[in-house]
Design a protein around this motif. Structure first.
Motif, PDB file in Angstrom:
ATOM      1  N   UNK A 205       0.837  -1.184   0.000  1.00  0.00           N
ATOM      2  CA  UNK A 205       0.000   0.000   0.000  1.00  0.00           C
ATOM      3  C   UNK A 205       0.883   1.249   0.000  1.00  0.00           C
ATOM      4  N   UNK A 206       1.910   1.198   0.830  1.00  0.00           N
ATOM      5  CA  UNK A 206       2.852   2.302   0.900  1.00  0.00           C
ATOM      6  C   UNK A 206       3.573   2.478  -0.433  1.00  0.00           C
ATOM      7  N   UNK A 207       4.040   1.376  -0.986  1.00  0.00           N
ATOM      8  CA  UNK A 207       4.791   1.468  -2.245  1.00  0.00           C
ATOM      9  C   UNK A 207       3.936   2.056  -3.358  1.00  0.00           C
ATOM     10  N   UNK A 208       2.684   1.623  -3.389  1.00  0.00           N
ATOM     11  CA  UNK A 208       1.760   2.123  -4.401  1.00  0.00           C
ATOM     12  C   UNK A 208       1.586   3.631  -4.264  1.00  0.00           C
ATOM     13  N   UNK A 209       1.414   4.083  -3.014  1.00  0.00           N
ATOM     14  CA  UNK A 209       1.182   5.504  -2.787  1.00  0.00           C
ATOM     15  C   UNK A 209       2.460   6.321  -2.902  1.00  0.00           C
ATOM     16  N   UNK A 210       3.568   5.701  -2.511  1.00  0.00           N
ATOM     17  CA  UNK A 210       4.842   6.405  -2.595  1.00  0.00           C
ATOM     18  C   UNK A 210       5.142   6.823  -4.029  1.00  0.00           C
ATOM     19  N   UNK A 211       4.740   5.949  -4.941  1.00  0.00           N
ATOM     20  CA  UNK A 211       4.949   6.279  -6.351  1.00  0.00           C
ATOM     21  C   UNK A 211       4.170   7.524  -6.750  1.00  0.00           C
ATOM     22  N   UNK A 212       3.150   7.853  -5.981  1.00  0.00           N
ATOM     23  CA  UNK A 212       2.380   9.066  -6.257  1.00  0.00           C
ATOM     24  C   UNK A 212       2.964  10.272  -5.511  1.00  0.00           C
ATOM     25  N   UNK A 213       4.057  10.072  -4.810  1.00  0.00           N
ATOM     26  CA  UNK A 213       4.750  11.192  -4.180  1.00  0.00           C
ATOM     27  C   UNK A 213       4.082  11.754  -2.938  1.00  0.00           C
ATOM     28  N   UNK A 214       3.419  10.913  -2.153  1.00  0.00           N
ATOM     29  CA  UNK A 214       2.747  11.450  -0.978  1.00  0.00           C
ATOM     30  C   UNK A 214       3.378  10.928   0.316  1.00  0.00           C
ATOM     31  N   UNK A 215       4.678  10.787   0.282  1.00  0.00           N
ATOM     32  CA  UNK A 215       5.372  10.228   1.450  1.00  0.00           C
ATOM     33  C   UNK A 215       5.142  11.051   2.714  1.00  0.00           C
ATOM     34  N   UNK A 216       5.069  12.381   2.560  1.00  0.00           N
ATOM     35  CA  UNK A 216       4.855  13.227   3.739  1.00  0.00           C
ATOM     36  C   UNK A 216       3.489  12.966   4.375  1.00  0.00           C
ATOM     37  N   UNK A 217       2.486  12.775   3.546  1.00  0.00           N
ATOM     38  CA  UNK A 217       1.153  12.433   4.041  1.00  0.00           C
ATOM     39  C   UNK A 217       1.217  11.151   4.875  1.00  0.00           C
ATOM     40  N   UNK A 218       1.912  10.174   4.339  1.00  0.00           N
ATOM     41  CA  UNK A 218       1.953   8.865   5.004  1.00  0.00           C
ATOM     42  C   UNK A 218       2.665   8.971   6.349  1.00  0.00           C
ATOM     43  N   UNK A 219       3.778   9.689   6.381  1.00  0.00           N
ATOM     44  CA  UNK A 219       4.484   9.886   7.664  1.00  0.00           C
ATOM     45  C   UNK A 219       3.554  10.528   8.686  1.00  0.00           C
ATOM     46  N   UNK A 220       2.802  11.516   8.237  1.00  0.00           N
ATOM     47  CA  UNK A 220       1.862  12.193   9.136  1.00  0.00           C
ATOM     48  C   UNK A 220       0.776  11.218   9.609  1.00  0.00           C
TER      49      UNK A 220
END
Lengths: 241, 241
Positions: A205-220
């Protein structure tokens, strides 16, 4: 073995909407969990002063609200829908421009869970951001509770299960666990909690979203700023409980 | 992130038959996992000299075989069916009386998984009893593999997921993990493995079966006597691979 005099309410985890048919929400409380990002965004928005977050499934539904003059938030494939005012990042709902406002929030998986929870006593939104508030609310309600992991397109995702596990672990003395999904979520959280972000980074799930460049959202979304808010569904949208 | 040149086969875990529709067995190997007790009993029986274990779902099917003169094994609610020769305990298939014999094995959850795996390249039965043999077989096959947890009446059970996790952990270097069910099973096993019997004793599946007085069976099914056998489904039953 279970004490025959055990009158504690039951806590149960639904690992994905595909398994929801094995649960019966009637008379129970349901905590919808869509960590990345729907329930985290709803929680953060209400904490930062948004009056109401109305979840809708489709861009078409959101468009209908937009035509009526509502503020509308939504993304497709991680990119803000051009004619909407907001995307889906929790960071978009923190400013003065959203205080006291009602926002239409396009979110596929999370909205489906709310619709599927029809018949529940109350429906609330849970996330790591407001975990203590959720723990306290469930404990005070003292009622059978289903932790409903939204997943991704009916597939199990680990971040939702980890939050469910965090809740079960916290409430294991006050509630009864009667199925293996719930026990496994608790054990998984106990194992992963020290290195949660590291484990989530292995998750698809993270990898899929990371490809969309939302790493900061995920950390939060995986952090715990102790937001003291319980988003309660009032039949239309989530408001401060 | 995944190496774009990564040609390793994929390993995936199906947590319960209710989620099987999310998997496609075509061309893949399937390891059916019904730890307590079907796949453990099948493994142990073949190791102890039984020639073939034919799984059937219902007592009615087993009766039809019985009338043709077959040896038939089965229980209802943990009690041997009176007119059958055997119950479902692995300890019943260790003696001279079963050597070289074909046995009809009534098992609801395990048999369903075999039927549902139609189209797979090969179907084998996995358990803790023969785990090294299963690890080696999957590695040598070097083919996309689904670890199919039989569960209980379509519900997730932890003992099956733990064995799936043991397989994933062992093969994590040789196979790719591309979904969160598989990652979670691996992490859960890593956490629980030191105290597996203790954790299983918290599980509802164990409690349900314990009430039927089969604690010795369960201890055996969770043990690892290094049985060097891979039960392969030949279209009718499981034979030594």
């Amino acid at each position: 073995m279970t004490n025959t005099q055990d009158n504690r309410p039951i806590i149960e985890v639904c690992l994905t909407p595909a398994l929801w048919y094995q649960h019966d929400p009637k008379g129970k409380n349901v905590v919808v969990i869509d960590i990345i990002r729907a329930t985290s965004t709803i929680t953060s928005a209400l904490h930062h002063g948004v009056a109401k977050m109305i979840p809708v499934q489709t861009v078409e539904e959101a468009n209908a609200y937009l035509e009526k003059g509502y503020l509308v938030a939504g993304e497709r494939d991680g990119i803000k829908i051009p004619h909407f005012q907001f995307g889906n990042s929790p960071f978009e709902f923190m400013g003065e421009d959203v205080k006291g406002k009602t926002i239409i929030h396009t979110t596929t998986n999370g909205t489906r869970c709310v619709l599927m929870s029809k018949g529940a006593h109350q429906i609330v939104a849970g996330s790591f951001l407001n975990q203590e508030a959720i723990f306290n609310w469930i404990r005070q309600e003292n009622r059978d509770t289903i932790l409903f992991c939204a997943g991704w397109k009916d597939h199990y995702v680990m971040d939702d299960a980890l939050f469910a596990g965090a809740v079960v672990r916290e409430l294991a003395d006050d509630f009864r666990i009667i199925d293996d999904s719930t026990l496994s979520a608790k054990l998984l959280y106990r194992y992963v909690r020290e290195n949660m972000l590291r484990s989530i980074k292995q998750a698809t799930h993270f990898k899929r979203l990371q490809r969309l460049g939302i790493e900061q959202d995920i950390k939060f979304c995986m952090s715990n700023p102790h937001f003291d808010v319980v988003p309660v569904f009032d039949g239309e949208g989530f408001v401060k409980g």
